[in-house]
Scaffold this motif. Structure first.
Motif, PDB file in Angstrom:
ATOM      1  N   ARG A 174       0.830  -1.214   0.000  1.00 59.60           N
ATOM      2  CA  ARG A 174       0.000   0.000   0.000  1.00 59.60           C
ATOM      3  C   ARG A 174       0.864   1.262   0.000  1.00 59.60           C
ATOM      4  O   ARG A 174       0.481   2.284  -0.563  1.00 59.60           O
ATOM      5  N   GLY A 175       2.014   1.186   0.642  1.00 63.85           N
ATOM      6  CA  GLY A 175       2.885   2.365   0.751  1.00 63.85           C
ATOM      7  C   GLY A 175       2.145   3.510   1.403  1.00 63.85           C
ATOM      8  O   GLY A 175       1.486   3.326   2.428  1.00 63.85           O
ATOM      9  N   ASP A 176       2.194   4.703   0.755  1.00 66.15           N
ATOM     10  CA  ASP A 176       1.503   5.862   1.327  1.00 66.15           C
ATOM     11  C   ASP A 176       0.082   5.994   0.794  1.00 66.15           C
ATOM     12  O   ASP A 176      -0.645   6.910   1.152  1.00 66.15           O
ATOM     13  N   GLY A 177      -0.308   5.074  -0.092  1.00 73.95           N
ATOM     14  CA  GLY A 177      -1.653   5.155  -0.683  1.00 73.95           C
ATOM     15  C   GLY A 177      -2.735   4.772   0.314  1.00 73.95           C
ATOM     16  O   GLY A 177      -2.443   4.221   1.373  1.00 73.95           O
ATOM     17  N   PRO A 178      -3.985   5.042  -0.057  1.00 78.16           N
ATOM     18  CA  PRO A 178      -5.073   4.785   0.887  1.00 78.16           C
ATOM     19  C   PRO A 178      -5.568   3.339   0.876  1.00 78.16           C
ATOM     20  O   PRO A 178      -6.192   2.896   1.837  1.00 78.16           O
ATOM     21  N   THR A 179      -5.348   2.603  -0.217  1.00 78.12           N
ATOM     22  CA  THR A 179      -5.928   1.256  -0.300  1.00 78.12           C
ATOM     23  C   THR A 179      -4.838   0.195  -0.379  1.00 78.12           C
ATOM     24  O   THR A 179      -3.762   0.452  -0.891  1.00 78.12           O
ATOM     25  N   PRO A 180      -5.141  -1.019   0.100  1.00 76.68           N
ATOM     26  CA  PRO A 180      -6.410  -1.419   0.684  1.00 76.68           C
ATOM     27  C   PRO A 180      -6.431  -1.193   2.202  1.00 76.68           C
ATOM     28  O   PRO A 180      -5.382  -1.190   2.845  1.00 76.68           O
ATOM     29  N   HIS A 181      -7.639  -1.028   2.708  1.00 77.55           N
ATOM     30  CA  HIS A 181      -7.857  -1.006   4.153  1.00 77.55           C
ATOM     31  C   HIS A 181      -7.731  -2.461   4.629  1.00 77.55           C
ATOM     32  O   HIS A 181      -8.309  -3.362   4.030  1.00 77.55           O
ATOM     33  N   ILE A 182      -6.962  -2.679   5.695  1.00 80.71           N
ATOM     34  CA  ILE A 182      -6.702  -4.064   6.131  1.00 80.71           C
ATOM     35  C   ILE A 182      -7.528  -4.399   7.373  1.00 80.71           C
ATOM     36  O   ILE A 182      -7.368  -3.784   8.432  1.00 80.71           O
ATOM     37  N   LEU A 183      -8.403  -5.391   7.181  1.00 81.16           N
ATOM     38  CA  LEU A 183      -9.341  -5.786   8.234  1.00 81.16           C
ATOM     39  C   LEU A 183      -9.001  -7.199   8.688  1.00 81.16           C
ATOM     40  O   LEU A 183      -8.729  -8.069   7.851  1.00 81.16           O
ATOM     41  N   ILE A 184      -9.020  -7.436  10.005  1.00 77.92           N
ATOM     42  CA  ILE A 184      -8.820  -8.812  10.470  1.00 77.92           C
ATOM     43  C   ILE A 184     -10.048  -9.265  11.245  1.00 77.92           C
ATOM     44  O   ILE A 184     -10.744  -8.467  11.871  1.00 77.92           O
ATOM     45  N   SER A 185     -10.317 -10.582  11.174  1.00 75.37           N
ATOM     46  CA  SER A 185     -11.479 -11.096  11.897  1.00 75.37           C
ATOM     47  C   SER A 185     -11.287 -12.568  12.205  1.00 75.37           C
ATOM     48  O   SER A 185     -10.424 -13.228  11.640  1.00 75.37           O
ATOM     49  N   GLY A 186     -12.108 -13.081  13.106  1.00 76.63           N
ATOM     50  CA  GLY A 186     -12.011 -14.478  13.525  1.00 76.63           C
ATOM     51  C   GLY A 186     -12.152 -14.562  15.031  1.00 76.63           C
ATOM     52  O   GLY A 186     -11.914 -13.579  15.735  1.00 76.63           O
ATOM     53  N   ALA A 187     -12.522 -15.760  15.496  1.00 82.54           N
ATOM     54  CA  ALA A 187     -12.931 -15.910  16.895  1.00 82.54           C
ATOM     55  C   ALA A 187     -11.885 -15.444  17.921  1.00 82.54           C
ATOM     56  O   ALA A 187     -12.245 -14.916  18.956  1.00 82.54           O
ATOM     57  N   GLN A 188     -10.594 -15.637  17.653  1.00 78.91           N
ATOM     58  CA  GLN A 188      -9.599 -15.303  18.687  1.00 78.91           C
ATOM     59  C   GLN A 188      -9.050 -13.878  18.546  1.00 78.91           C
ATOM     60  O   GLN A 188      -8.197 -13.463  19.319  1.00 78.91           O
ATOM     61  N   VAL A 189      -9.547 -13.163  17.551  1.00 81.20           N
ATOM     62  CA  VAL A 189      -9.002 -11.825  17.278  1.00 81.20           C
ATOM     63  C   VAL A 189      -9.756 -10.778  18.097  1.00 81.20           C
ATOM     64  O   VAL A 189     -10.925 -10.955  18.425  1.00 81.20           O
ATOM     65  N   ASN A 190      -9.076  -9.691  18.455  1.00 82.35           N
ATOM     66  CA  ASN A 190      -9.730  -8.580  19.144  1.00 82.35           C
ATOM     67  C   ASN A 190      -8.964  -7.292  18.817  1.00 82.35           C
ATOM     68  O   ASN A 190      -8.027  -7.320  18.022  1.00 82.35           O
ATOM     69  N   ASN A 191      -9.364  -6.194  19.458  1.00 84.61           N
ATOM     70  CA  ASN A 191      -8.723  -4.914  19.137  1.00 84.61           C
ATOM     71  C   ASN A 191      -7.244  -4.879  19.537  1.00 84.61           C
ATOM     72  O   ASN A 191      -6.428  -4.253  18.861  1.00 84.61           O
TER      73      ASN A 191
END
Ligand code: B12
Length: 223
Positions: A174-191
């Motif tokens: 991504r470098g300095d660009g805006p995309t992609p937004h990186i999202l993580i998910s799954g039962a053991q994941v949290n903030n």
């Protein structure tokens, strides 16, 4: 959103037959619900509710791993049945592109599949790389397909390092660009995990995912 437990007898029956691992009943009920114009979102919510109960039965020792595999097979067939009946995502204006996949080392796919089906129902274009996806595959698909959001699924703590590698490589891409937004998910994941691995967002449920993707794509459009 309709509560599948209390809102409709057909959905309650679907949840029951999924929990009891009845293949043909589950598919028949799904077909009847779809033919009767039950919104796909409600059917997917029922799948999620059933899976939570199946997980509990596994945790308490009433179900074994074979039951989980079977539940997975049935859920995936239900999702396949429902997907073509989604409000025609292509007819709507595409809200944005979301690339999803389960990280290297893992085969858990149900949460990801439900997320993918629901995002498509909400008008996103979704590319699903499947399970056990390596960092280079995520990077290549990002280069080729230019998604607005990349959603990584991880349930096994022993696969957190795969997620970390992938997040790092995507940030580099991504470098300095805006995309992609990186999202993580799954039962053991949290903030805390999100912060630790420098992902952009963590979505606890598929509905959070939809809201997040809508927000990300709206901001992009306005920029
Ligand atoms: C079903 C299941 C399996 C099935 C998977 C079938 C399939 N086709 O996916 C099978 C039997 C194959 C399996 C295998 C294993 N499993 Co398993 N499995 C589960 C179980 C019971 C449920 C997972 C599930 O599908 N939940 C339902 C879905 C809907 O929920 P979800 O995945 O959390 O997804 C939600 C959100 O997180 C989010 N989401 C998830 N992914 C994504 C992705 C995107 C892009 C987005 C936007 C959102 C999103 O949306 C979903 C809906 O809200 C969990 C227990 C649990 N309570 O989580 C154990 C669990 C995850 N498994 C576990 C383990 C240890 C294993 C095995 C190692 C067992 C073994 N000894 O072989 C193997 C690993 C195989 C591998 N290499 O991946 C452990 C992990 C422990 C840990 N801390 O790492 C758990 C927690 C069980 C336990 N209590 O020990 N498993």
């Amino acid at each position: 959103m309709l509560n599948p437990r209390t809102g409709n007898l057909g959905l309650v029956n679907l949840i029951q037959s999924l929990i009891s691992l009845q293949v043909s009943d589950s598919l028949d009920i799904t077909k009847k619900l779809s033919d009767g114009d039950m919104p796909p979102k409600c059917i997917l919510t029922a799948c999620e509710a059933a899976m939570v109960e199946i997980s509990d039965l596994y945790d308490t020792g009433e179900y074994f791993i074979a039951a989980l595999i079977m539940a997975g097979e049935i859920m995936n067939r239900v999702i396949k049945l429902v997907s073509p009946r989604m409000p025609d995502a292509l007819e709507q204006r595409c809200k944005g592109r979301v690339l999803i996949g389960t990280v290297r080392g893992e085969v858990h796919c149900l949460g990801k599949n439900i997320a993918g089906a629901l995002l498509a129902a909400y008008g996103f274009e979704v590319k699903d790389l499947g399970v056990d996806v390596g960092t280079s595959q995520f990077v290549q698909a990002t280069r080729d397909w230019k998604p607005d959001v990349v959603g990584l699924s991880v349930l096994l703590t022993c696969c957190f390092h795969s997620m970390e590698d992938t997040v790092r490589a995507l940030r580099q891409e991504r470098g300095d660009g805006p995309t992609p937004h990186i999202l993580i998910s799954g039962a053991q994941v949290n903030n805390a995990i999100r912060d630790c691995f420098l992902a952009d967002s963590y979505a606890p449920t598929v509905f959070d995912t939809v809201r997040l993707c809508e927000r990300v794509c709206r901001v992009r459009e306005a920029a």
